[in-house]
Structures are given as structure tokens and as C-alpha cells.
Scaffold this active site. Structure first.
Site, PDB file in Angstrom:
ATOM      1  CG  HIS A  15      -6.494   0.213  12.632  1.00 10.21           C
ATOM      2  ND1 HIS A  15      -6.864   1.351  12.329  1.00 10.21           N
ATOM      3  CD2 HIS A  15      -5.680   0.134  11.395  1.00 10.21           C
ATOM      4  CE1 HIS A  15      -6.531   2.144  11.260  1.00 10.21           C
ATOM      5  NE2 HIS A  15      -5.877   1.052  10.498  1.00 10.21           N
ATOM      6  CD  GLU A  16      -3.152  -2.355  10.567  1.00  4.98           C
ATOM      7  OE1 GLU A  16      -3.632  -2.602   9.385  1.00  4.98           O
ATOM      8  OE2 GLU A  16      -2.540  -1.377  11.092  1.00  4.98           O
ATOM      9  CD  GLU A  36      -6.175   2.977   6.977  1.00  3.09           C
ATOM     10  OE1 GLU A  36      -6.275   2.968   8.100  1.00  3.09           O
ATOM     11  OE2 GLU A  36      -5.399   2.379   5.963  1.00  3.09           O
ATOM     12  CD  GLU A  46      -2.772   1.103   2.468  1.00  2.00           C
ATOM     13  OE1 GLU A  46      -2.673   0.401   3.235  1.00  2.00           O
ATOM     14  OE2 GLU A  46      -3.882   1.989   2.164  1.00  2.00           O
ATOM     15  CG  HIS A  49      -7.672  -2.124   7.507  1.00  2.00           C
ATOM     16  ND1 HIS A  49      -8.396  -1.021   6.936  1.00  2.00           N
ATOM     17  CD2 HIS A  49      -6.846  -1.458   8.179  1.00  2.00           C
ATOM     18  CE1 HIS A  49      -7.811   0.225   7.260  1.00  2.00           C
ATOM     19  NE2 HIS A  49      -6.869  -0.165   7.881  1.00  2.00           N
ATOM     20  N   GLY A  55       3.078   1.615  10.931  1.00  2.00           N
ATOM     21  CA  GLY A  55       2.909   0.980  12.194  1.00  2.00           C
ATOM     22  C   GLY A  55       2.700  -0.578  11.795  1.00  2.00           C
ATOM     23  CB  ALA A  56       0.271  -2.486  11.728  1.00  2.00           C
ATOM     24  CG  MET A  57       0.308  -3.271   4.999  1.00  2.00           C
ATOM     25  SD  MET A  57      -0.944  -1.981   4.323  1.00  2.00           S
ATOM     26  CE  MET A  57      -1.972  -2.856   3.303  1.00  2.00           C
ATOM     27  CG  ASN A  87      -0.043  -7.023   3.836  1.00  2.00           C
ATOM     28  OD1 ASN A  87       0.006  -6.251   3.169  1.00  2.00           O
ATOM     29  ND2 ASN A  87       0.939  -7.004   4.800  1.00  2.00           N
TER      30      ASN A  87
END
Ligand code: BES
Ligand code: ZN
Length: 948
Positions: free
Chosen positions: A377-378, A400, A206, A381, A341-343, A345
Site C-alpha cells: 500500500h505505502e 488512498e 499527513e 503511494h 498503520g504506516a505513512m 513519506n
């Protein structure tokens, strides 16, 4: 003058430290500060320069952006043509961790929708060896010619003839680099237990970096399924979004070929791989999903907290969204080098180590709660973003803002010990307003024209404001209705894409209200309102006159006359926790009648501080509330909101520091951390201004603060008491740190003693007061303390301690030590690029530090650009802001602006990319200056009258 840090969400939460412990002492907090263009309009000492290089406000200044004089014609961004779309990718990559490279072979199933003789895909930093076309399965592939546009990163593939709508396959052979820029398919470095250097490879795609790993239609609208195959050294672990379906030896027998199951239909930015010597712990959700936490060797136990929480979280979301998580597994992996911070996927969520790993005895409570938030949070998503994706980055907030809201919903419901909604107010609401009060803000739905602007919009508007606006809407519609609407939206658009309007329609369907009409003002206009309230009594009724105008931190006019539909709630003195009345303000000014309010009873707007607006009361209304603030009869969320509003109004010049001090003084019995935080922030503005006035003034201001904080400090002490809640130790750290910064010698001595006892006798320092302790040591003990902190950083194996030592050291008042620290961190590269921004974090606490940081940034901008991968890098942009935002006079504002116009290391495209961050920082500097000018004489009088 020194200034506080912009609360411009420059620091994502997982990187965040309790900023008030770091930098507030002599700085203004920019959170509530603001705006530059206004100053120009009123001619506020904006020096007249004839230099052609002076930053002009051009047409784009309408959006509040700064551009340099005579800008080069803007580069015109192009999306991929819509004549073709991918349906499936077969991607085979063979990474080599020794050579930092990978070979790739991919086949993309493409549907041609309109007759064409050219197909376009994204590719970047890839050596394309061949591109071929297969028109009928089984036919021989035809080699094709290509051309490449390196501005757009678009590879144009020349077809042999015009092809009518049909399905074809494109086959790409290519070679890529495992780069060290933390984007695309990249390498990350760590030391194993013997101290030898090791590498792993991981991805960050991203927003636009999948194209660095394989040619693809790299826009969120193009959803396809993916078959991934990785060929890696036999002793390594290979991971991707899906579960492994086969593992076989490579043809030469030296490596292994790991094949993963087909993904669901998804956007390219969600694809991920990881390869390395990894270890894991695992569990299963109640719904049967296999959950694992992966780390580099030796750290897997630190993943236990996140593992347990993430399993619980998947089950909780399954129910809340009423759609089960569709993949058989979900891995969470901690990567030593990670730019964000984080993603999220899908199925392979990546984190920086500090955002995922917890050591129960060592991690501070705030950090642990941040880990909980970032995990939640992740995982949110996986629904908001992965299952339903925005059509284009303009609607980035759709994922987001909702992941940010859901993280609090989950943590609030499942980790009550953190009292997370209290922190929401400071970390989200106040942070969103801090940025959105600037003229250089942007609407939540932001026009994305140039992909190079993309990283820049992952900011407090997209996160914190969106999050707060969601909370406001959730309260307005009620949680069950809000949830129902979200479920409708997710079901309707699953495996597909949506725009903001789609969400409003789903919420309208659920609520029977016109949500679009209510909400579009909040997402399409920048800024937010401040309500001016006056009252009169009419028998048993209270008549409120409410007027809205845009809140701009410099207190100036709104050039656009914006209007919002504002959900107003009212509470009253006889029942402070209840919502007594609800209204919807639609006009510029309206009257509302609250029935059954006794004369003299206070009336407060925005009960529970659920609205994304500020309120400015008449003196009479404010004074009536003071006793119930003092007695804490008014609920904590309301106390916070009131004091935070006042502190923000300081910069507008509509509230004076003297008035603020009066309210702060009536909060002597305050016992909540977050409310003290708001008080402390206002007091730090007093210190910041006083420091600019004279030594004498600073001394008096410090005395005043000691007077105000001393009793609370003595009552709290330094040691944890049994039965305390999680907020008490944070409050203790806040109050004692403030006393230390105000020069209260017994407090300084106590902190230093704690540090000595820790080093010499091994007496533990409570994790929640550790940063405060390190900070006092760095500021008060010169080289001796600095060396000890440096040693601690080098020897601790724990990232949070490393980071805190570094932040503390950056607060040193001694220039040679700061120079040593910067050389150590930047030039000798002893600090990972992902963490180097912490070196800037504490510098704003002294004039010397601010000057040093700025000069260092100017002299090394070329290296920064190179190291972080260009002007679009959020790490670069954070350093840029930190390097300037603590300044507080017009000369510095101009110097800052001019530097970027003249800097030879920046291209015009870079300047375009940086326009908003630069504009925001300049605006912040001017707000600092403004605060000082508005309060000079007020502070003199205040200090004279305070009988110090
Ligand atoms: N999708 C983002 C990560 C991201 C940010 C990718 C910017 C590309 C550019 C991820 O979900 C995210 O929001 N991460 C946050 C942490 C979160 C808890 C707010 C981050 O990295 O700051
Ligand atoms: Zn996110």
C-alpha cells in the site's frame, strides 16, 4: 444489548485482528448494520426531550451529521491565499533527544504571484524567533513583523511594502518540541536490551502536521523541492526522504551535520525525518534502488520479510505503472509509537512495528498478509499520492483508494499463498458497505471544509469503498484498459496535482467510454444500491426485472432518490464460473433478457461479487441457488457475496434471522474460511438478539449453533494437517471459537488445555489459533487465566502476542479484572497510547464490559483528549466508537448522544469534528435495537421449531 463493532474502518488493517475471533459471540456485528435518522422520521420511540441539549438534526442532518442544539456559529476555515507559492525549502533542524526539543532554521524560496504586502504560511506549536525577508540574493535580510491566527495555524508576515510579483526568500528561525502526540516531529520511546529507556525522533506530517516541524505552505497543492539538513548526536543515525550527501562534524565538534540530497517536487505532508540509535538490513531492487529496513536495536532480522517483499514490489510497480521509481533509495522504518498503520513519506516510509516486522514462526498468517498489504500500500503511494497528488483533501480517495487497490493487485499477483482476493471481500467490500449503509456516511469525494475534520475521513469510505469501486471499474473496463488509463493519468500529472475528473478523463481516453458519466454517481453520492430482482421465463430466455434503490441498513427510504449506473454481470447454473451476460443498469427499473437459459436453471447477479452493490432476490430465485451453494458448485466469491448480502439484509428487516439460518444450514459442507466468516457473522446476530431476550432463549440459540457447527468442528479438529492451504487454520480457529462461545464444553476444555500445555510444557500454539485460545482462556478461567495472560503480555517480546493477550483480557466477564486491566493500560500507562484502543476492543462481549468501557470513557474523556492530542485524533475517535457501538437500545442511543452535547471537556469545534463519528455510532446502536425488535418473535419460533 451488546452489539458488534462498527466496521467503520475504525481499525486500519495493520491494527486489525481477526475481529470475528474477538467480539462476535454475543454481539451483533455492526458491519451490516445501520441508521438513525430514519428511525426518528418514523417516530420509532425516539424519546421526546425538552432538554435544550438534546442532539438535534439540524440542516447538517442532510449530510447525516449530528449536531447539538443551538450550535455555535461554525468556525470558518480558510485556505492559504493563492498570491504566493513556495518553490524550494532549505530546512535545517537540530533535534535534542534529551530535552525533547529542536532548533530550526529554514529558508523558503517563494514566488509572489500577485502584488501583496502580506505573506501567509502555516506554523503550529513553534516558537518563532525571527522571520526575515531577502528580496535579492546577497542582500541583507530584513526582519519582519508577524501576527498569528491560532485557529487556522496561519502566520501572517507583514512585508515592508507592497511587493510586485517576484521571487523572494523567507528565513525563519524557530524552536519546536519533540512532542509525545505522534504527530509533527515527535519522540518515541522504547527500552534497550538492558531495560533502559531510550528515545528516537520521527515524523508524521499527513495531513496537516508538517507545520509542527517548520513553517510551510502546508497544503498538498504547494509542491516544492526540499533540502534537509539534520544536526544530531554523533552516535545517532539521521534519515530523511533522500540519500545522505555529506556528513560533517558540527562547529562545536560534539555533534554531526547530516545533509541530504534535494528531493523531487513534492507536497509538505510527505517530508520526513528520523533520528535515533537505529539498525538496518538492506538490499537492492533489480532497477538499482537501495532498499533498507530500519528498526530499533535488536529487531532488524524481523524486517527481512518486508525488505524482500518491498524490493520486489518496487520492481513490480515500475513495470505496472511504466514509470520508474525516481529516488535512489527507499527506507522502511518501524517506529515503536505510531498513530496510524504506516505513512508513505517519499523515500522514508514509516510503519508501526507490527505493520512491518514479521517473525516467521510467531506471526500469524493474517498478520503476515497484512504486513504484505501495508508494505504494498505505502509503496503504491510513491506513484499514487507522491508523484501525482490530489489538489485538495476532498480527493483524498485518489491516493488512498488506489493505493488500497494496488496493494491487492500486488499481493494477489505475488503472494498467492494468502488467497488475498477472498479476504478482499470481507475486509474491503463488506467493510465499505457496512459504513456506507449508514445514513451518516459520506460521499467518496467529500467536502472538506474544516481541517479538523480531516482525520475522520480516513475511513472505510475513503479506503474500502474507494478500493471496491476501483475493483468494479477495473473489471468493467478490463484490467489492460484500466492499467492503460492509470498510466496516462500518472504520466500526465506527475510531479503535479489532480482531481477526480482528471482520472476519469484518462480512463475515458484509454477506454473510449464516458467513464465520468459511469463513475460520478459512485464517488459523488453517498451510499450504494441494492438491486431487487425478479424473473420470468420466455422460451429459452430468462427475463430479469431489476430495480435499484439505495441500500440503507435500516431498510428505510432514501430521502434523495439516488440513482447509479450499475454494471451488472450475470452467471447461471449451467456455467457458474462464467459471466453469461453483461448489462448496464441506468434507470430506476429495467428489464434485461439473458438468452439461452433453461427453465429451472438458477440465475445470479454480480458474478464474482465484483460490483459494489447488494442483490435481493425473489424467494424463488434464491431457493434455486441453494443446492449449488451446498455443493459448492457456485464459486466461492459468489457464495460469500450471497451470504453477506443476506446477513446485511437482516437489519433492514427484509430478511429474517430464520431465513438466514436456513441458508446457513444449507452451507453445512462449506469449506472456505471467508464464507464461514459471513455465516458466522449472521449467527452472531442471532446470539446477540437471543441474549437480550431471556436466559432460556440464549441457551437455545447456543444449542442451535452448536448443532450447526459441531460436525465441522469435529472434522476440522485443532491441529494443522499437512498439505493444508493458508485458510484452513483460520477456518479451524473461527469454527472452534464459535463453538466455545456457544458453550460447547469439550471445545472450551480443549482450548484451555492447549494454553496450559503451552505454558507448562512449551507446546507451541499455532499462531493462527492463538487469539482464539487466549480469548477462551480469558472468558472461561477467571482470575487465574487473566493473570497468566497478563504475565504473558509482560514477558513476550513480540507485539502480536502482546496485543492478542490484551484483546483477550478485555473480554473478561469479571468487572474487577476489567478495572485492573484499564488501570494498567490507561492510568499506569503500561500500554502505549497507539495500542490502548485494544483495551476497548473485547469489552463489547459482555454487558458488564460494555457498560464499564462506556463509563470509563465518559469519566476519562479529558485525559483521552489530552493524551491523543484532541478530538481530531483518529485514536480518540476509535475509542469513542468502541465505547458505545455495542449498545443496542434507544435509551443508550440517547444517552450516548447527550453525553457529547453536555460534556464540558469538549468545545463546539470538537463537537463539530466529532459530529459524524457520534452520528454513526448512535445510528449503529439504533440498528442493533432494530434488529432485535424485528426478530424477537421470529427467533422464538425458530428456536421452538429447531428440535433442540
Ligand atoms: N497516508 C496514510 C497514512 C495516514 C492516515 C496519514 C491518516 C494521516 C492520516 C497511509 O498511506 C495509510 O493509508 N495507512 C493506512 C494503512 C494502509 C495499509 C491502509 C493506515 O495507517 O491505516
Ligand atoms: Zn494510504
Amino acid at each position: 444489548m451488546m452489539l458488534g463493532r462498527l466496521a467503520i474502518r475504525q481499525i486500519p488493517r495493520y491494527y486489525k485482528v481477526s475481529s470475528r475471533l474477538i467480539n462476535n459471540s454475543h454481539q451483533l456485528s455492526l458491519r451490516n448494520v445501520p441508521a438513525i435518522r430514519r428511525l426518528a422520521l418514523v417516530g420509532l420511540r425516539r424519546p421526546f426531550h425538552s432538554s435544550a441539549n438534546l442532539l438535534h438534526r439540524t440542516a447538517s442532518a442532510e449530510h447525516g451529521m449530528a449536531t447539538c442544539g443551538n450550535p455555535a456559529p461554525a468556525f470558518k476555515f480558510e485556505r492559504l491565499p493563492t498570491n504566493a507559492e513556495p518553490t524550494h525549502y532549505d530546512v535545517r533542524l537540530s533535534p535534542c533527544l534529551n530535552q525533547f526539543s529542536f532548533e530550526g532554521l529554514s529558508t523558503v524560496d517563494v514566488t509572489i504571484k500577485e502584488a501583496t504586502d502580506v505573506l501567509k504560511v502555516h506554523a503550529q506549536s513553534l516558537l518563532i524567533q525571527s522571520v526575515s525577508l531577502i528580496t535579492n540574493p546577497g542582500d541583507a535580510a530584513k526582519k519582519l513583523d508577524t501576527t498569528y491566527d491560532d485557529k487556522l495555524n496561519i502566520l501572517s508576515i507583514k512585508l515592508p511594502s507592497v511587493l510586485q510579483p517576484q521571487k523572494v526568500q523567507l528565513v525563519f528561525k524557530f524552536i519546536g518540541e519533540l512532542n509525545d502526540k505522534m504527530r509533527g516531529f515527535y519522540r518515541s520511546q522504547y527500552k534497550d536490551k538492558d531495560g533502559s529507556e531510550k528515545f528516537l525522533a520521527s515524523t508524521q506530517f499527513e495531513s496537516t502536521y508538517a507545520r509542527l516541524a517548520f513553517p510551510c505552505f502546508d497544503e498538498p497543492i504547494y509542491k516544492a523541492t526540499f533540502d534537509v539538513t539534520l544536526e544530531v548526536d554523533s552516535h545517532l543515525t539521521a534519515l530523511s526522504n533522500m540519500n545522505v550527501i555529506s556528513e560533517t562534524p558540527s562547529t562545536d565538534g560534539k555533534r554531526k551535520v547530516v545533509k541530504f540530497a534535494t528531493t523531487p517536487k513534492m507536497s509538505s505532508y510527505l517530508v520526513a525525518f528520523a533520528v535515533g540509535e537505529l539498525e538496518y538490513i538492506s538490499t537492492k531492487t533489480n532497477s538499482g534502488v537501495e532498499m533498507r529496513v530500519y528498526t530499533v536495536p535488536g529487531k532488524k532480522e524481523q524486517g527481512q520479510y518486508s525488505l524482500d517483499l518491498s524490493a520486489k514490489c518496487i520492481d513490480w510497480y515500475n513495470e505496472w505503472f511504466d514509470i520508474p521509481y525516481p529516488l535512489p533509495k527507499c527506507d522502511l522504518i518501524a517506529i515503536p509509537d505510531f498513530s496510524m498503520g504506516a505513512m508513505e513519506n517519499w523515500g522514508l516510509v514509516t510503519y508501526r512495528e507490527i505493520a512491518l516486522l514479521v517473525d516467521p514462526g510467531v506471526t500469524s498468517t493474517r498478520q503476515k498478509s497484512r504486513v504484505a498489504l501495508v508494505v504494498a500500500h505505502e509503496l503504491a503511494h510513491l506513484w499514487f499520492g507522491n508523484l501525482v497528488t490530489m489538489k485538495w483533501w476532498t480527493d483524498l480517495w485518489l491516493k488512498e483508494g488506489f493505493a488500497s487497490f494496488m496493494e491487492y493487485m500486488f499481493v494477489g499477483a505475488n503472494c498467492p499463498e494468502f488467497k488475498i482476493w477472498l479476504h478482499f471481500l470481507n475486509d474491503e467490500l463488506a467493510s465499505g458497505m457496512g459504513l456506507d449503509g449508514l445514513r451518516n456516511s459520506h460521499p467518496i469525494e467529500v467536502e472538506i471544509d474544516n481541517p479538523n475534520e480531516l482525520d475522520e475521513i480516513y475511513d472505510s469510505i475513503t479506503y474500502a469503498k474507494s478500493n471496491s469501486v476501483n475493483r468494479m471499474l477495473c473489471y468493467y473496463l478490463s484490467e489492460p484498459v484500466f492499467q492503460k488509463g492509470l498510466r496516462i493519468y500518472l504520466k500526465k500529472f506527475q510531479y503535479s496535482n489532480a482531481v477526480t475528473q482528471d482520472l476519469w478523463s484518462a480512463l475515458s481516453e484509454a477506454s473510449g467510454q464516458n467513464v465520468n458519466e459511469l463513475m460520478s454517481g459512485w464517488t459523488q453520492q453517498m451510499g450504494f444500491p441494492v438491486l431487487n430482482v425478479t424473473q420470468r421465463q420466455d422460451g429459452n430466455n430468462r427475463v430479469l426485472t431489476v430495480e435499484q434503490r439505495r441500500f440503507i441498513s435500516d431498510g428505510g427510504e432514501d430521502p434523495k432518490n439516488s440513482l447509479w449506473q450499475v454494471p451488472i454481470t450475470v452467471s447461471v447454473g449451467s456455467a457458474p464460473s462464467d459471466v453469461k451476460a453483461r448489462f448496464l443498469l441506468k434507470e430506476k427499473q429495467q428489464e434485461f433478457v439473458v438468452e439461452g437459459v433453461a427453465p429451472g436453471e438458477w440465475v445470479k447477479l454480480n458474478s464474482g461479487t465484483t460490483g459494489f452493490y447488494r442483490v435481493e432476490y425473489s424467494d424463488e430465485m434464491l431457493t434455486a441457488m441453494l443446492p449449488d451453494i451446498a455443493s459448492r458448485k457456485m464459486p466461492v466469491l459468489d457464495r460469500f457475496g450471497l451470504i453477506n448480502d443476506l446477513s446485511a439484509l437482516l437489519n433492514t428487516g427484509r430478511v429474517s434471522i430464520a431465513q438466514f439460518v436456513q441458508v446457513a444450514a444449507s452451507s453445512a459442507n462449506e469449506d472456505e474460511y471467508v464464507v464461514w466468516g459471513a455465516i458466522d457473522e449472521g449467527m452472531s446476530k442471532l446470539l446477540a438478539c437471543s441474549r437480550e431476550m431471556s436466559e432460556e432463549t440464549l441457551k437455545s440459540a447456543k444449542q442451535l449453533i452448536v448443532k450447526m457447527f459441531e460436525k465441522t468442528g469435529a472434522d476440522l479438529g485443532f491441529a494443522e494437517q499437512s498439505g493444508e492451504d493458508s485458510q484452513k487454520m483460520m477456518l479451524r480457529a473461527l469454527v472452534q471459537a464459535r463453538l466455545a462461545r456457544a458453550g460447547h464444553q469439550p471445545t472450551i476444555d480443549k482450548f484451555n488445555q492447549m494454553f496450559t500445555d503451552f505454558l507448562e510444557k512449551g507446546t507451541p500454539i499455532h499462531p493462527d489459533i492463538r487469539l482464539a485460545t487466549f480469548g477462551v482462556v480469558a472468558r472461561s478461567t477467571g482470575k487465574e487465566g487473566f493473570d497468566k495472560l497478563m504475565n504473558l503480555r509482560e514477558t513476550t517480546a513480540f507485539q502480536e502476542i502482546e496485543r492478542q493477550a490484551m484483546i483477550a483480557m478485555s473480554q473478561t466477564p469479571e468487572q474487577p479484572l476489567l478495572a485492573q486491566l484499564f488501570e494498567y493500560g490507561f492510568e499506569k500507562n503500561k500500554v502505549r497510547p497507539q495500542d490502548q484502543l485494544y483495551l476497548f476492543l473485547g469489552t463489547g462481549s459482555t454487558h458488564m464490559g460494555q457498560q464499564y468501557a462506556w463509563q470509563y470513557f465518559c469519566e476519562h474523556i479529558k485525559e483521552f483528549l489530552e493524551k491523543y492530542g484532541g478530538a481530531n485524533s483518529s485514536l480518540f475517535q476509535r475509542c469513542l466508537k468502541f465505547a458505545g457501538e455495542s449498545f443496542g437500545n434507544e435509551k443508550r442511543a440517547v444517552e450516548f448522544q447527550d453525553f457529547f452535547c453536555n460534556c464540558k471537556d469538549l468545545t463546539d469545534t470538537d463537537r463539530q469534528t466529532l459530529a459524524r463519528p457520534i452520528g454513526q455510532t448512535v445510528e449503529a446502536i439504533r440498528l442493533n435495537a432494530r434488529l432485535l425488535e424485528a426478530n424477537r418473535s421470529i427467533i422464538e419460533n425458530l428456536l421452538k421449531q429447531s428440535n433442540l
